[in-house]
Write an enzyme that holds these catalytic residues in place. Structure first.
Site, PDB file in Angstrom:
ATOM      1  CG  PHE A  12      -2.038   1.056   1.159  1.00  0.00           C
ATOM      2  CD1 PHE A  12      -2.974   1.078   0.599  1.00  0.00           C
ATOM      3  CD2 PHE A  12      -1.590   2.585   2.059  1.00  0.00           C
ATOM      4  CE1 PHE A  12      -3.676   2.648  -0.434  1.00  0.00           C
ATOM      5  CE2 PHE A  12      -2.109   3.667   1.424  1.00  0.00           C
ATOM      6  CZ  PHE A  12      -3.425   3.768   0.513  1.00  0.00           C
ATOM      7  CG  ASP A  40       5.590   4.387   1.592  1.00  0.00           C
ATOM      8  OD1 ASP A  40       5.322   4.851   2.876  1.00  0.00           O
ATOM      9  OD2 ASP A  40       4.532   4.237   0.861  1.00  0.00           O
ATOM     10  CE  LYS A  48      -0.878   6.930   6.576  1.00  0.00           C
ATOM     11  NZ  LYS A  48      -0.649   6.019   6.073  1.00  0.00           N
TER      12      LYS A  48
HETATM   13  C1  PLP Z   1      -1.136   5.989   3.851  1.00  0.00           C
HETATM   14  C2  PLP Z   1      -0.142   5.554   3.269  1.00  0.00           C
HETATM   15  C3  PLP Z   1       0.398   6.415   2.616  1.00  0.00           C
HETATM   16  C4  PLP Z   1      -0.605   7.514   1.798  1.00  0.00           C
HETATM   17  O1  PLP Z   1      -0.192   8.860   2.851  1.00  0.00           O
HETATM   18  P1  PLP Z   1      -1.834   9.553   2.012  1.00  0.00           P
HETATM   19  O2  PLP Z   1      -1.364  10.564   3.542  1.00  0.00           O
HETATM   20  O3  PLP Z   1      -3.225   8.622   2.484  1.00  0.00           O
HETATM   21  O4  PLP Z   1      -1.614   9.747   1.053  1.00  0.00           O
HETATM   22  C5  PLP Z   1       1.219   5.688   1.693  1.00  0.00           C
HETATM   23  N1  PLP Z   1       2.357   4.707   2.128  1.00  0.00           N
HETATM   24  C6  PLP Z   1       2.005   4.135   3.261  1.00  0.00           C
HETATM   25  C7  PLP Z   1       2.620   2.459   3.675  1.00  0.00           C
HETATM   26  C8  PLP Z   1       0.873   4.470   3.764  1.00  0.00           C
HETATM   27  O5  PLP Z   1       1.050   3.963   4.694  1.00  0.00           O
END
Ligand code: PLP
Length: 414
Positions: free
Chosen positions: A146, A233, A262
């Protein structure tokens, strides 16, 4: 006159249902206030937050220092665009590069934008520094990843809901199994045009899959051997969530590119960033990438304070210690449970796997019952429930939460 009225929970849900696109399926709870590990609904009922807005609110709801940094900056200057300099961005860039140990930072707003940014930098680096022929660069990604919701990112998702009928898809991605260094080695050896390997150090959305020990170390070494960028990520796993500042720190692995979002803002404001050293970041020249809001002074002020809070309040240490307490508390219960198969995770990023099919409603029903009992969590992928409280939670509160969870699970033991 104000357009804001005091609503009951029923009214608020009805409004979203009627006037909002139905792109989410929220738990039926309407929140109107938050403080630390707690949130309150429109009727004043208090809940423990065990989602933390997908790990954005690691520092706790409405952290006074972070809110203060935001409001003080908002009174002075909110947005200039990058057409001009502002007196906060450089300070944030210096602070964050020193904090995470990279030469440079590129600021954006949302996580998905930061992932897109990393993909663009990686490709450009591949053409200009590695010498991959034009249009041929490939990025290796993992199954069940994700990384966000943009058209390019969902192109390499294998979640049907995220992908179906959003094509045509962006090419240039090779999907391999997660936690499989042999698959990575094979992919690297079978194609000369690999630019990068994009990976989550723990797959959060997929259901908190923690890879085998040594996976990240080996993957990084393989990338290095093949001259490929290792891109972590850490949007969900970073900022102390897993018991270290970054999840890669558990193996002392240094990514070539680090993606953050985040909790870099404590959930107060959308802030994201890509960090890299000069050899990579310097491929980006004026006019080649940007965002009107990226690097705005409010974001800079908020992110610096949010990162400072992580250190001052020792949130990584707290996540490590309370994470162990959480898993051991639940493991005691699971020994005799029929409804829960296992608990897994690192630090305060954990999940339980419900002993039922992915299509069953059991995990959802358990989350509704948890809500009734004063704790908010959400299923991810059908039969998995993620538990990720704000990292400011204390031992006593965590013990209280473990008993709420056990009590609720008991209602579902057949
Ligand atoms: C939440 C998340 C994203 C996307 O972030 P948004 O601010 O919702 O666009 C990308 N990668 C990971 C691992 C995430 O948990």
């Amino acid at each position: 006159m104000t357009v804001v009225e005091k609503l009951t929970s029923q009214d608020a849900m009805a409004l979203e249902n009627q006037y909002g696109a139905h792109n989410y399926h929220p738990l039926p709870v309407v929140l109107s206030r938050g403080e630390g590990v707690f949130m309150w609904d429109a009727e004043g009922k208090k809940y423990y937050d065990f989602l933390s807005a997908y790990s954005a609110v690691n520092q706790g709801h409405c952290h006074p220092r972070i809110v203060n940094a935001m409001t003080e900056q908002a009174k002075k200057l909110t947005l200039t665009s990058r057409a001009f300099y502002n007196d906060m961005l450089g300070q944030f860039e210096r602070y964050a590069t020193d904090y995470f140990g990279f030469d440079k930072l590129l600021p954006m707003n949302t996580g998905a934008e930061a992932v897109e940014t990393a993909i663009k930098i990686c490709r450009k680096w591949a053409y200009e520094e590695k010498g991959i022929p034009e249009e041929q660069a490939q990025i290796i990604v993992c199954k069940n990843n994700f990384h966000g919701r943009t058209t390019t990112i969902i192109s390499f998702s294998n979640d049907e809901d995220a992908r179906k009928n959003f094509g045509p898809y962006t090419p240039g991605f090779i999907k391999i199994e997660y936690d499989d260094t042999e698959a990575l080695e094979k992919a690297l050896e079978s194609d000369k045009n690999i630019a990068g390997f994009l990976v989550e150090p723990i797959q959060g959305e997929a259901g908190v899959y923690v890879p085998s020990e040594g996976y990240l170390t080996k993957a990084k070494a393989l990338c290095k051997k093949h001259g490929v960028l290792f891109i972590a990520d850490e949007i969900q796993t970073g900022i102390a969530r897993t018991g270290e500042l970054l999840a890669v720190d558990h193996e002392n692995v240094k990514p070539d590119m680090l993606i953050l979002g985040k909790a870099i803002s404590g959930g107060v404001y959308p802030v994201s960033a890509v960090l890299a050293n000069d050899a990579v970041m310097d491929v980006i020249k004026p006019g080649q990438h940007g965002s009107t809001f990226g690097g705005n002074p409010v974001a800079a002020a908020v992110a610096m304070e949010a990162l400072e809070v992580v250190k001052d309040e020792k949130l990584a240490e707290n996540a490590e210690r309370l994470g162990q307490q959480f898993r051991s508390g639940l493991n005691d219960y699971i020994k005799t449970s029929k409804i829960v198969k296992l608990v897994r995770g690192k630090g305060l990023l954990n999940a339980i796997v419900i002993n039922d099919s992915e299509e069953s409603e059991t995990a959802w029903n358990i989350c509704v019952a948890l809500k009734e009992n004063g704790l908010l969590a959400k299923p991810t992928h059908g039969n998995i429930i993620r538990f990720a409280p704000p990292l400011v939670i204390n031992e006593e509160q965590l013990a209280d939460c473990v008993s709420i969870i056990k009590k609720t699970l008991k209602e579902f033991e057949g």
